[in-house]
Design an enzyme around this catalytic site. Structure first.
Site, PDB file in Angstrom:
ATOM      1  N   PHE A 145       0.854  -1.191   0.000  1.00 21.26           N
ATOM      2  CA  PHE A 145       0.000   0.000   0.000  1.00 21.26           C
ATOM      3  C   PHE A 145       0.886   1.235   0.000  1.00 21.26           C
ATOM      4  O   PHE A 145       1.643   1.468   0.935  1.00 21.26           O
ATOM      5  CB  PHE A 145      -0.956   0.061   1.197  1.00 21.26           C
ATOM      6  CG  PHE A 145      -1.845   1.274   1.128  1.00 21.26           C
ATOM      7  CD1 PHE A 145      -3.010   1.257   0.382  1.00 21.26           C
ATOM      8  CD2 PHE A 145      -1.479   2.476   1.741  1.00 21.26           C
ATOM      9  CE1 PHE A 145      -3.808   2.395   0.263  1.00 21.26           C
ATOM     10  CE2 PHE A 145      -2.274   3.617   1.625  1.00 21.26           C
ATOM     11  CZ  PHE A 145      -3.439   3.568   0.885  1.00 21.26           C
ATOM     12  N   ASP A 232       9.331   3.187   1.992  1.00 25.25           N
ATOM     13  CA  ASP A 232       8.115   3.937   2.286  1.00 25.25           C
ATOM     14  C   ASP A 232       7.834   3.791   3.778  1.00 25.25           C
ATOM     15  O   ASP A 232       7.267   2.797   4.231  1.00 25.25           O
ATOM     16  CB  ASP A 232       6.943   3.404   1.456  1.00 25.25           C
ATOM     17  CG  ASP A 232       5.646   4.178   1.735  1.00 25.25           C
ATOM     18  OD1 ASP A 232       5.616   4.961   2.711  1.00 25.25           O
ATOM     19  OD2 ASP A 232       4.670   3.993   0.984  1.00 25.25           O
ATOM     20  N   LYS A 273       2.323  11.296   7.164  1.00 26.38           N
ATOM     21  CA  LYS A 273       1.537  11.034   8.358  1.00 26.38           C
ATOM     22  C   LYS A 273       2.087  11.736   9.620  1.00 26.38           C
ATOM     23  O   LYS A 273       1.898  12.921   9.779  1.00 26.38           O
ATOM     24  CB  LYS A 273       1.358   9.533   8.550  1.00 26.38           C
ATOM     25  CG  LYS A 273       0.472   8.956   7.423  1.00 26.38           C
ATOM     26  CD  LYS A 273      -0.048   7.564   7.689  1.00 26.38           C
ATOM     27  CE  LYS A 273      -1.107   7.192   6.649  1.00 26.38           C
ATOM     28  NZ  LYS A 273      -0.757   6.067   5.795  1.00 26.38           N
TER      29      LYS A 273
END
Ligand SMILES: *Cc1c(COP(=O)(O)O)cnc(C)c1O
Length: 428
Positions: A145, A232, A273
């Site tokens: 993802f 990531d 985030k």
């Protein structure tokens, strides 16, 4: 209907009628947050065990982050990069020193940062590695993802995320996660590999933790083939997994868990985030000069990326992680959480497994992937004052804000185990 206050039903009805239906939320309407707690519109208080997919690592409305936000909001919010602003350089210096990279490219959302990393990687492949034009391939992992843009969903294998959004972007080779042989095979068979994009732990897929040597060995394989290792860490980064980065190569944190077992330093690091503590969209791509140097004026940009508000918030958010030793807290409390739940599940056939690192954990429910059991358990947890969400069918992720105390965590462990026990008793 009052415009000032609304009930749960009213708020949900508005979204149902006027919003696009691109999410399936738990039926709870939140109006306030502080630290590890959120409150719904009826005033019921909950522990937040999702933390906005690990964006709120520093806790809801952290006073130091909100103070940096409001102060900067009264001073200067946006200049665009057509002009310099007096905050961006400070943020870049602070973040690059924190994570030990030469340079940072600021963006806003995680998906934009992933896109940025892919563009940098491709340009590096053509200009530095000498791959023939339009031939560069990036290796990605199954069940990844990385966000929702057209290019990113092109290399997803989630049918719901992909279907009817084609034609898809070319240039990606998918291999199984946590499989070094598959990586080696592709690297040896193809001379046009530019990069390997990987999540240190697959969060959305259900908190899959790879085997111990995976990241390190994958990085070594990439080095041997002159391929960029792209991490990531949008979800795993910023202390979530018990270290400042899940790849913690030579980050500057002094936590003994980090320095004791160094992992790898990625060639490209992607953050988002919790880089803002959830107060504002802030993401970034970090790399050293030989890689970041391929980006020149006009190659890439964003109107909002690197704005002074984002820079002020980003700096404050990282400062809180250091000041409050959140990596260390996540490490210690994560051990307690998994130990306690492991003890519990030996006597509870409803849960097959607990897994994770730091405070990024999940339980696997002993039921089929298309059953509603995990959802029903999350509804029961909500009734008992704890908010969590199933990820991929029968898996429930537990990721509280990292400012949680041991006392609060033990209270939450009781809520979770009591709920599971009652759930077993009430299910025929
Ligand atoms: C959430 C997430 C993204 C996308 O971030 P957005 O801000 O939602 O675009 C990318 N990669 C990982 C690993 C994520 O968890």
């Amino acid at each position: 209907m009052s415009v000032l206050s609304s009930t749960t039903e009213e708020a949900i009805a508005l979204e149902e009628q006027y919003g696009a239906h691109n999410y399936h939320p738990l039926p709870v309407v939140l109006e306030k947050g502080r630290g590890v707690y959120v409150w719904d519109v009826e005033g019921k208080k909950y522990y937040d065990f999702l933390s906005a997919y690990s964006a709120v690592n520093q806790g809801h409305c952290h006073p130091k982050i909100i103070s940096a936000l409001t102060e900067q909001a009264h001073t200067l919010t946006l200049t665009s990069r057509a002009f310099y602003n007096d905050m961006l350089g400070k943020f870049e210096k602070y973040a690059t020193e924190t994570f030990h990279f030469d340079r940072l490219l600021p963006m806003n959302t995680g998906a934009e940062a992933v896109e940025t990393a892919l563009k940098i990687c491709r340009k590096w492949a053509y200009e530095k590695k000498g791959i023939p034009e339009n031939e560069a391939q990036v290796i990605v992992c199954e069940n990844n993802f990385h966000g929702r843009t057209t290019t990113i969903i092109s290399f997803s294998n989630d049918p719901v995320a992909r279907e009817n959004f084609g034609p898809y972007t070319q240039g990606f080779i998918k291999i199984p996660y946590d499989n070094l042989e598959a990586l080696q095979e592709v690297l040896e068979a193809d001379n046009n590999i530019a990069g390997f994009l990987v999540e240190p732990i697959q969060g959305e897929a259900g908190v899959y933790v790879p085997s111990d040597k995976y990241l390190k060995s994958a990085k070594t394989l990439c080095e041997e083939h002159n391929v960029l290792f792209i991490a990531d860490e949008v979800q795993t980064g910023v202390a979530r997994t018990g270290r400042l980065l899940a790849t913690c190569g030579n980050c500057s944190c002094t936590d003994k868990h980090c320095s004791a077992t160094p992992e790898v330093k990625p060639d490209i690091l992607i953050l988002g985030k919790a880089l803002s503590g959830g107060a504002y969209p802030v993401s970034a791509v970090l790399a050293d000069n030989p890689v970041m140097g391929v980006i020149r004026p006009g190659n890439h940009g964003s109107t909002f990326g690197g704005n002074p508000l984002a820079a002020a918030v980003g700096m404050a958010a990282l400062q809180v992680v250091k000041d409050e030793k959140l990596a260390q807290n996540a490490y210690v409390l994560g051990e307690i959480f998994r130990n306690e739940l492991e003890k519990f599940i030996t006597s509870c056939a409803l849960v097959k497994e607990v897994r994770g690192k730091g405070l990024l954990n999940a339980i696997v429910i002993n039921d089929t992937e298309d059953s509603s059991t995990a959802w029903d358990i999350c509804m029961a947890l909500k009734e008992n004052g704890l908010l969590a969400k199933p990820t991929h069918g029968n898996i429930i992720r537990f990721a509280p804000p990292l400012v949680i105390t041991e006392k609060q965590l033990r209270d939450c462990i009781s809520i979770i185990t009591d709920t599971l026990r009652a759930f077993v008793q009430n299910t025929p």
